[in-house]
Motif scaffolding. Structure first.
Motif, PDB file in Angstrom:
ATOM      1  N   LEU A 242       0.854  -1.197   0.000  1.00  0.00           N
ATOM      2  CA  LEU A 242       0.000   0.000   0.000  1.00  0.00           C
ATOM      3  C   LEU A 242       0.886   1.242   0.000  1.00  0.00           C
ATOM      4  O   LEU A 242       1.760   1.388   0.847  1.00  0.00           O
ATOM      5  N   ILE A 243       0.667   2.107  -0.987  1.00  0.00           N
ATOM      6  CA  ILE A 243       1.429   3.356  -1.063  1.00  0.00           C
ATOM      7  C   ILE A 243       0.545   4.509  -0.610  1.00  0.00           C
ATOM      8  O   ILE A 243      -0.515   4.739  -1.180  1.00  0.00           O
ATOM      9  N   VAL A 244       0.972   5.199   0.441  1.00  0.00           N
ATOM     10  CA  VAL A 244       0.197   6.347   0.924  1.00  0.00           C
ATOM     11  C   VAL A 244       1.033   7.601   0.685  1.00  0.00           C
ATOM     12  O   VAL A 244       2.039   7.827   1.348  1.00  0.00           O
ATOM     13  N   GLU A 245       0.636   8.372  -0.285  1.00  0.00           N
ATOM     14  CA  GLU A 245       1.416   9.566  -0.695  1.00  0.00           C
ATOM     15  C   GLU A 245       0.467  10.506  -1.402  1.00  0.00           C
ATOM     16  O   GLU A 245      -0.353  10.088  -2.213  1.00  0.00           O
ATOM     17  N   ASP A 246       0.520  11.792  -1.066  1.00  0.00           N
ATOM     18  CA  ASP A 246      -0.503  12.694  -1.602  1.00  0.00           C
ATOM     19  C   ASP A 246      -0.228  13.170  -3.021  1.00  0.00           C
ATOM     20  O   ASP A 246      -1.149  13.387  -3.787  1.00  0.00           O
ATOM     21  N   ASN A 247       1.024  13.308  -3.392  1.00  0.00           N
ATOM     22  CA  ASN A 247       1.296  13.850  -4.724  1.00  0.00           C
ATOM     23  C   ASN A 247       1.155  12.771  -5.792  1.00  0.00           C
ATOM     24  O   ASN A 247       1.760  11.703  -5.722  1.00  0.00           O
TER      25      ASN A 247
ATOM     26  N   LEU B   5       7.321  -0.174  -8.466  1.00  0.00           N
ATOM     27  CA  LEU B   5       7.031  -1.272  -7.541  1.00  0.00           C
ATOM     28  C   LEU B   5       6.012  -2.237  -8.138  1.00  0.00           C
ATOM     29  O   LEU B   5       5.996  -3.424  -7.823  1.00  0.00           O
ATOM     30  N   GLY B   6       5.177  -1.681  -9.020  1.00  0.00           N
ATOM     31  CA  GLY B   6       4.117  -2.484  -9.617  1.00  0.00           C
ATOM     32  C   GLY B   6       4.645  -3.631 -10.455  1.00  0.00           C
ATOM     33  O   GLY B   6       3.922  -4.566 -10.778  1.00  0.00           O
ATOM     34  N   GLU B   7       5.922  -3.560 -10.809  1.00  0.00           N
ATOM     35  CA  GLU B   7       6.478  -4.670 -11.581  1.00  0.00           C
ATOM     36  C   GLU B   7       6.671  -5.905 -10.720  1.00  0.00           C
ATOM     37  O   GLU B   7       6.746  -7.015 -11.223  1.00  0.00           O
ATOM     38  N   GLU B   8       6.779  -5.708  -9.428  1.00  0.00           N
ATOM     39  CA  GLU B   8       6.997  -6.880  -8.567  1.00  0.00           C
ATOM     40  C   GLU B   8       5.837  -7.161  -7.604  1.00  0.00           C
ATOM     41  O   GLU B   8       5.588  -8.306  -7.259  1.00  0.00           O
TER      42      GLU B   8
ATOM     43  N   ILE C 184      -0.210  -3.424  -6.130  1.00  0.00           N
ATOM     44  CA  ILE C 184      -0.145  -2.093  -5.523  1.00  0.00           C
ATOM     45  C   ILE C 184      -1.539  -1.577  -5.169  1.00  0.00           C
ATOM     46  O   ILE C 184      -2.473  -1.677  -5.957  1.00  0.00           O
ATOM     47  N   LEU C 185      -1.671  -1.059  -3.969  1.00  0.00           N
ATOM     48  CA  LEU C 185      -2.870  -0.296  -3.600  1.00  0.00           C
ATOM     49  C   LEU C 185      -2.403   1.115  -3.302  1.00  0.00           C
ATOM     50  O   LEU C 185      -1.301   1.305  -2.808  1.00  0.00           O
ATOM     51  N   GLU C 186      -3.245   2.107  -3.619  1.00  0.00           N
ATOM     52  CA  GLU C 186      -2.809   3.480  -3.434  1.00  0.00           C
ATOM     53  C   GLU C 186      -3.789   4.271  -2.579  1.00  0.00           C
ATOM     54  O   GLU C 186      -4.983   4.006  -2.581  1.00  0.00           O
ATOM     55  N   ALA C 187      -3.262   5.244  -1.848  1.00  0.00           N
ATOM     56  CA  ALA C 187      -4.113   6.149  -1.072  1.00  0.00           C
ATOM     57  C   ALA C 187      -3.475   7.517  -1.058  1.00  0.00           C
ATOM     58  O   ALA C 187      -2.255   7.639  -1.101  1.00  0.00           O
ATOM     59  N   LYS C 188      -4.322   8.545  -1.006  1.00  0.00           N
ATOM     60  CA  LYS C 188      -3.842   9.919  -1.154  1.00  0.00           C
ATOM     61  C   LYS C 188      -3.560  10.628   0.157  1.00  0.00           C
ATOM     62  O   LYS C 188      -3.021  11.722   0.173  1.00  0.00           O
ATOM     63  N   ASN C 189      -4.020  10.063   1.255  1.00  0.00           N
ATOM     64  CA  ASN C 189      -3.724  10.676   2.550  1.00  0.00           C
ATOM     65  C   ASN C 189      -3.941   9.630   3.625  1.00  0.00           C
ATOM     66  O   ASN C 189      -4.381   8.521   3.333  1.00  0.00           O
ATOM     67  N   GLY C 190      -3.644  10.000   4.858  1.00  0.00           N
ATOM     68  CA  GLY C 190      -3.708   9.038   5.942  1.00  0.00           C
ATOM     69  C   GLY C 190      -5.088   8.438   6.114  1.00  0.00           C
ATOM     70  O   GLY C 190      -5.247   7.246   6.381  1.00  0.00           O
TER      71      GLY C 190
ATOM     72  N   VAL D   9       3.359  -1.299   4.103  1.00  0.00           N
ATOM     73  CA  VAL D   9       2.828   0.025   3.765  1.00  0.00           C
ATOM     74  C   VAL D   9       4.003   0.980   3.559  1.00  0.00           C
ATOM     75  O   VAL D   9       4.948   0.983   4.341  1.00  0.00           O
ATOM     76  N   LEU D  10       3.953   1.740   2.476  1.00  0.00           N
ATOM     77  CA  LEU D  10       4.924   2.821   2.259  1.00  0.00           C
ATOM     78  C   LEU D  10       4.224   4.121   2.582  1.00  0.00           C
ATOM     79  O   LEU D  10       3.189   4.425   2.001  1.00  0.00           O
ATOM     80  N   LEU D  11       4.792   4.885   3.496  1.00  0.00           N
ATOM     81  CA  LEU D  11       4.059   6.043   3.999  1.00  0.00           C
ATOM     82  C   LEU D  11       4.858   7.331   3.865  1.00  0.00           C
ATOM     83  O   LEU D  11       6.001   7.427   4.308  1.00  0.00           O
TER      84      LEU D  11
END
Lengths: 115, 549
Positions: free
Chosen positions: B9-14, B25-28, B31-37, B54-56
């Motif tokens: 899970l990638i949590v990053e606003d930009n 990362l999607g190559e391995e 991926i789930l994505e989120a724009k804020n906490g 989780v990548l935060l």
């Protein structure tokens, strides 16, 4: 302009960027996304209305974006602004904002040549 | 490289930064994505059993990385998932603060996705080789799994045996936590003995956990298929224990739980089933069935979509005309809300209004309805139409907000509406807990010329006392009252009420008048205005415009 020339002209590090972002095709793709990115506009808006928190947040994001794309010169310039804003105790320093804006415009124009 | 079965899970606003990470990362990984906490937490909750890492990012709007770490840290289940925080090297105290909040690892900005991939691989390998769960799996006091461990093993069990039917059971032992605080381990000894006894009657591969306080939870393969009256079996079972332990037990059972669905979702259902009977003294078994799940899902849908529904016009105001009993002319209207969603259809206000009241959203919805009412009034006045006073509903929750009268008076001001064109509808329940505050607010509104209507008179909460106490101008008789007017005793009560109301110089409205017979009864009683299908159903603004035009 080749990517190598572009990075050279912008004071960026091509080799480092290529190592991080895997290959030219992806670098190219992400640079083009940079043109659509609205963080710079958000930064200028926030500075204009004197919203310190939003200014800091936008500067911080722009620093990250520029860093990720290997636009070192822009990243350094915006990093100085970010630190100036971090405490939220003062408004953005106009000369720092001006410097960021110049570096940004340079990057923007150079990337436009890739389109 | 082929994709692994691990999800990150990638949590990053930009958007751009997130895209860079997600692409590489999607190559391995999945991926789930989120724009804020906040979004990150939601995705995490919904996919808790499949997210490996989780990548935060730290600096984000709405809910930043620190706040998200804090919430995760406090959740027994979520904190099992390792979080890599992305930091910049200029800021050393960032890392200390994050470690303190339970961060697992760091990755330096600017992103080097290859390095991040290596970090993720290492973490996954480490956690797979060691037993990754918290050291404490068994709660010392009760001898059953802790909540986090229960979820973990329940999830494993369901995945391991896709062909076995399981029941999820939640038990409420009344007074468990207070008794425990009082008697300590002695009390637990009794419970334990009971539990050991129970063990014999349930399958070996069932697992049990302590959910919280008085609630325990179990997952068991279903064995006794023959018995058709499920509730009866559980009731007998409960009666037997209760007679020995001397406390009350309540069971919620969800049979044949889904193997695909996240265990947390199933737990929400049994929890809901248990809550449904919590205050019923004569019911101690509740089964999760389709109706309960539907209701729960609808409620979740409403709660997740109400905000956007209000913003994008799915929720609209309708107007139901009120007519003079004397000459049948239109004398007013009531603003009502309608929620129409393409694909789902009509969501009844009877369903969403009580929910809004429960979660507090009613405050925004009421303000919206009032503002829309004023906006239309202004439009119609500008068109030269003969407008009538329109009443807007308010809920008791509106009055807990200090700025309540602002939402009405502000709308009135914004659209430059004569305050006499706005009525406020209140219910008596409002005055049970907040009378002083609310009374003051209403008095202020009245001074401006806004009239106050007492809604639903004749239902549950009515007391004659409130007629004397409340600052009201109009009494609306509830439809349950009006519809029974053919019964002589109802008529007598109604006449008495009318005497009182008239002596107090209050105006009267009858709601839910549907037939001519109804209408004649109301006229005979001396009611002033009539609202109901006999004259008109609630109309969308465009039709109401024609109605008064």
């Amino acid at each position: 302009m080749t990517l190598q020339e572009l990075y050279f002209a912008l004071g960026g590090n091509y080799n480092d960027t290529k190592q991080r972002l895997m290959n030219d095709k992806l670098i190219n793709r992400f640079l083009l996304r940079f043109i659509e990115d609205t963080t710079m506009a958000q930064l200028l808006d926030a500075v204009k209305i004197g919203d310190r928190k939003a200014s800091f947040s936008a500067a911080h994001t722009l620093k990250g974006v520029a860093g990720n794309l290997g636009l070192t010169s822009l990243a350094k310039s915006v990093s100085v602004l970010t630190e100036q804003l971090r405490s939220l105790e003062e408004d953005a320093d106009p000369s720092l904002v001006q410097d960021v804006k110049e570096k940004y415009d340079c990057s923007f124009r150079a990337i436009m040549t890739l389109v | 490289m082929s994709k692994s079965r691990y999800t990150v899970l990638i949590v990053e606003d930009n958007d751009l930064n997130r895209d860079i990470l997600a692409t590489i990362l999607g190559e391995e990984f999945e991926i789930l994505e989120a724009k804020n906490g906040q979004e990150g937490l939601k995705v995490l909750q919904e996919n808790v059993s499949r997210i490996s890492v989780v990548l935060l990012d730290l600096e984000m709007p709405i809910m930043n990385g620190y706040q998200m770490l804090q919430v995760v840290k406090e959740d027994e289940l979520l904190r099992e998932i390792p979080i890599i925080v992305m930091t910049s090297k200029e800021n050393a105290d960032e890392e200390e603060r994050c470690l303190d909040l339970g961060a697992y690892d760091f990755a330096q900005k600017p992103y080097s996705p290859r390095v991040v991939i290596q970090h993720i691989r290492n973490i996954i390998r480490l956690r797979e080789s060691a037993s990754t769960l918290n050291a404490i799996e068994i709660e010392a006091e009760t001898g059953v799994y802790t909540r986090g461990a229960f979820f973990h093993y329940a999830d494993k069990l369901l995945k391991k045996n896709p062909d076995v039917d399981y029941a999820l059971i939640m038990v409420d032992i009344k007074g468990f936590s207070t008794e425990f605080n009082k008697w300590g381990s002695a009390y637990v000894q009794i419970i334990k003995k009971e539990a050991d006894q129970l063990r014999k009657s349930i399958p070996d591969d069932a697992i049990c956990g302590h959910y919280y306080l008085e609630r325990f939870i179990a997952l068991s393969p279903i064995i006794n298929r023959e018995e058709s009256d499920r509730k009866k079996v559980v009731r007998e079972f409960i009666a037997e224990i209760e007679s020995r332990v001397g406390t009350t037990l309540k069971f919620a059972v969800y049979e044949n739980i889904s193997h695909e669905e996240d265990i947390l979702t199933s737990v929400q259902y049994v929890q809901e089933a248990l809550n449904n009977i919590k205050s019923l003294y004569n019911e101690n078994v509740s089964l999760v069935d389709e109706a309960l799940i539907n209701k729960f899902e609808r409620r979740t849908y409403i709660e997740e979509h109400m905000q956007e529904a209000l913003a994008n016009g799915e929720i609209e105001v309708y107007f139901q005309p009120k007519h003079s009993a004397k000459d049948g002319k239109i004398v007013g209207a009531e603003t009502l809300m309608r929620w129409c969603k393409s694909g789902i259809g009509f969501i009844s206000p009877g369903e969403f209004v009580p929910l809004f009241e429960e979660n507090g959203f009613i405050v925004e919805a009421d303000a919206f309805a009032c503002d829309e009412t004023c906006r239309y009034l202004r439009k119609w006045i500008d068109q030269g139409l003969d407008v009538v006073p329109i009443s807007v509903n308010t809920s008791r929750y509106d009055y807990t907000k200090k700025n309540f009268q602002n939402h009405i008076t502000e709308s009135v001001k914004r659209y430059n509406i004569d305050p006499e064109l706005i009525h406020i509808e209140i219910t008596e329940s409002l005055f049970q807990d907040l009378s002083n505050e609310a009374t003051e607010i209403l008095k202020t509104c009245r001074r401006l010329g806004i009239k106050i209507e007492l809604d639903d008179f004749g239902t549950g909460y009515s007391s004659l006392h409130s007629l004397a106490e409340l600052p009201i101008d109009i009494v609306k008789f509830d439809q349950s009252f009006i519809r029974k007017l053919s019964q002589p005793r109802e008529q007598i009560v109604m006449r008495g009420c009318m005497d009182i109301v008239k002596s107090l110089n209050l105006h009267t409205v009858a709601e839910g008048v549907e037939t001519e017979e109804n209408l004649l009864q109301c006229i005979e009683l001396g009611i002033d205005s009539i609202q109901g299908y006999y004259y008109s159903k609630p109309l969308p603004a465009s039709e109401f415009e024609k109605y008064i035009g």
